[in-house]
Each structure stands twice: as C-alpha cells, then as structure tokens.
Design an enzyme around this catalytic site. Structure first.
Site, PDB file in Angstrom:
ATOM      1  N   HIS A 239       0.824  -1.223   0.000  1.00  0.00           N
ATOM      2  CA  HIS A 239       0.000   0.000   0.000  1.00  0.00           C
ATOM      3  C   HIS A 239       0.859   1.276   0.000  1.00  0.00           C
ATOM      4  CE1 HIS A 239      -3.447  -2.512   1.094  1.00  0.00           C
ATOM      5  NE2 HIS A 239      -2.823  -2.919   2.180  1.00  0.00           N
TER       6      HIS A 239
HETATM    7  C1  BDR Z   1      -3.333   1.512   4.796  1.00  0.00           C
HETATM    8  O1  BDR Z   1      -3.738   1.235   6.123  1.00  0.00           O
HETATM    9  C2  BDR Z   1      -2.633   0.938   6.934  1.00  0.00           C
HETATM   10  O2  BDR Z   1      -2.869  -0.198   7.701  1.00  0.00           O
HETATM   11  C3  BDR Z   1      -1.438   0.789   6.001  1.00  0.00           C
HETATM   12  O3  BDR Z   1      -0.258   1.274   6.629  1.00  0.00           O
HETATM   13  C4  BDR Z   1      -1.820   1.622   4.809  1.00  0.00           C
HETATM   14  O4  BDR Z   1      -1.436   2.975   4.976  1.00  0.00           O
HETATM   15  C5  BDR Z   1      -3.892   0.436   3.885  1.00  0.00           C
HETATM   16  O5  BDR Z   1      -5.288   0.425   3.961  1.00  0.00           O
END
Ligand code: BDR
Ligand code: CA
Length: 313
Positions: A239
């Site tokens: 992500h």
């Molecule tokens: C996002 O949520 C967090 O858990 C991760 O770091 C990322 O920024 C993904 O949905």
C-alpha cells in the site's frame, strides 16, 4: 527533485515506504510527521525515530501529530501490523530528538517555506492534514499537491474495503478528516486499494524471497517486517510503498479523474470513498481536483521495490 513532507503512522508498509523514499534519488524528504493510525501516535513516533536512525537520516525533522481522530473513536490495526506496529522487526532503542513543533505547525511551516515545490505525501489517516487545512484554508492553493495512500473506489475488481466491506483503513480511521481534505480543493492523487490490492501488484512470495536473499542489515529488517505477513496472506499488499513509487516515477501509473465524496456515517459504509461513474456526472468529474490510480506497470513497479527497498538504490 520532488520535495516531500511524509505524514505517516508506522506501520509495516509505512516502514517499507521509508526505505523506498530514502533510497529514491528523485525524492527529497524535507520533514516527517506522525499520526495516530495503525498504532497509537506515541508508538508510531517511536517507530519513525527508529526507522530514521536505521537509515542514518536523523537530520530530517520529525514531529509528533494527532493522537486521536477528529470525531470518530480511536481504532488500530495492531492485529495486522503486530503490537509494536513493526511486526517482528527489532530495532535499537531510539535516541533521536523530536522537533519541538507539532505536526500541524510543521506542515504549516513547510508549506510557507516551499510553497508549490512541496508535495505532502500522506500514508496514514488524514487527521494532521485536515487540521493544517483548518488552520490555514489557503494550503490547497499554496502547496504543490497531496499524494495519499487511501480510499477504495470500486474502479477495479480489487477496489473493495479492508476496514469494512467498502472502506479503506486510512479513510475509515478518520472519515471526517478525509472528507474535509477531499472537499478542500487540494489537488490530490489517490493510491487506493483498487491498485494496492490488485493481485498482480502485490508482493509475491518470489519477490519477497528475492528481497530477503542478500542477508544484509536491510534485508533482515525486511524479513522481520514482512515474513509473518507473507506467510499468513500468501504475499503482501504494498500500500504505502506504492504511494512513494508514484512520487518517484509517475510514468508507471495510469490515473482517472473523479470527484470523491466520503461517507462519514452509515450503518455498513463508514469511510467509504464514493465516486460517481454515471454518464451525467462527467462534468463534475472533469473539473474535480482528485485523480485516482487505476493501473500500474507491474514489472517496473516490482523492479523499483526490489532494487530500492531491498538493495537501497
Ligand atoms: C493503509 O492502512 C494501513 O494499515 C497501512 O499502513 C496503509 O497505509 C492500507 O489500507
Ligand atoms: Ca500507513
């Protein structure tokens, strides 16, 4: 050179984003701010200090930010990122000093100092960014832009939720902040679950194996961060690194322009990012300030991840 302020809630994939940002010659990280999200802001700030020390970049100013979402109850993602937020990675007790300013003051100062040259890159909930916009409503016009990891837009088959059926974690964690930011007119590029969860763009077992093969300090950190998650989920969604990859090389990405609305309430939909794809919404979308990544060059993206996150350049 892209001069960025990195707003983060470290976080396993935030940690990978640090590794990518600081090994990308196209990026200059001017400041780091932390926010409550994956873990509480104390823990997240400690993680950020450890990561900056690991990278030998204690010269970068680091400010602690919001300890709580604007209105919603606190949540966390410790079940995914582990108790410390960095899963099984072990880093030395941090010594680095925090900047005396709050994250909001640091954002305001950096916007004044760098103006259009500054891109804010937010890879956590948008609480700090929203609070800065409340403090100076001209930020959307003063700053170069905002790149966020956030949202889930239903534009690809992967564009479903991870915090609930339809909402992405960062937006879900503080939907009121996200709504304020999206409605502020700030030019935004969104890297959402539509691409980060797309099977072809995830970190595969093979890519992970390549990244941990060298047995260096860096590859051992990656193993501690990702090993258990790769086992548990048969791979890993990149992500936050994808947001930094966009900043480093936007030519790998295809974007579409949409107006974004945020569901701040709702029985089953809190945190949903809503785009209107109906034909008659075309004019509103054409004028919108938001662009959403819908396609990535998987080969080039994975090369960047392997070369920069694992090898450091
Ligand atoms: C996002 O949520 C967090 O858990 C991760 O770091 C990322 O920024 C993904 O949905
Ligand atoms: Ca994050």
């Amino acid at each position: 050179m892209k001069r960025i302020l990195l707003d983060t809630d470290p976080g396993v994939d935030d940690a990978l984003a640090f590794l990518l940002a600081f090994s990308s010659p196209e990026i200059s990280v001017e400041a780091v701010t932390t926010v409550d999200g994956n873990v509480d802001v104390e823990r997240g700030t400690r993680n950020a200090r450890q990561l900056l020390e690991f990278l030998g970049r204690t010269d970068v100013p680091l400010a602690r930010g919001a300890a709580h979402p604007m209105l919603k109850e606190m949540g966390s993602a410790e079940d995914f990122h582990g108790k410390t937020g960095l899963m099984d990675a072990v880093l030395p007790e941090p010594k680095m000093r925090l900047d005396r300013r709050s994250a909001v003051h640091m954002i305001l100062d950096e916007v004044e100092r760098l103006g259009k040259e500054l891109t804010i890159v937010a890879i956590g909930p948008l609480t700090n960014v929203a609070a800065a916009i409340l403090a100076d409503t001209d930020i959307p016009r003063k700053v170069g832009g905002l790149v966020i990891m956030g949202g889930s837009f239903g534009l690809t088959s992967a564009g479903i939720g991870n915090a609930n059926a339809v909402a992405e974690f960062n937006v879900w964690h503080d939907p009121d902040a996200a709504k304020l930011v999206f409605n502020s007119g700030i030019p935004t590029v969104c890297i959402g679950l539509d691409t980060t969860m797309f099977p072809e763009y995830r970190m595969s077992r093979a890519l992970y194996a390549e990244m941990i093969a060298p047995k260096t300090k860096r590859s051992k950190l990656i193993e501690g961060l990702c090993g258990a998650l790769v086992e548990r989920y048969n791979g890993f969604s990149l992500h936050d690194p994808m947001a930094l990859a966009y900043v480093a090389d936007p030519t790998m990405f295809r974007l579409e322009r949409y107006n974004v609305e945020v569901e701040t309430r709702g029985e089953h939909t809190m945190g949903m990012t809503v785009v209107d794809r109906r034909r008659f919404a075309g004019d509103v979308n054409k004028k919108a300030a938001h662009q959403i990544v819908v396609e990535v060059d998987a080969t080039r993206f994975h090369r960047m991840i392997a070369d920069r996150i694992a090898k450091g350049g």
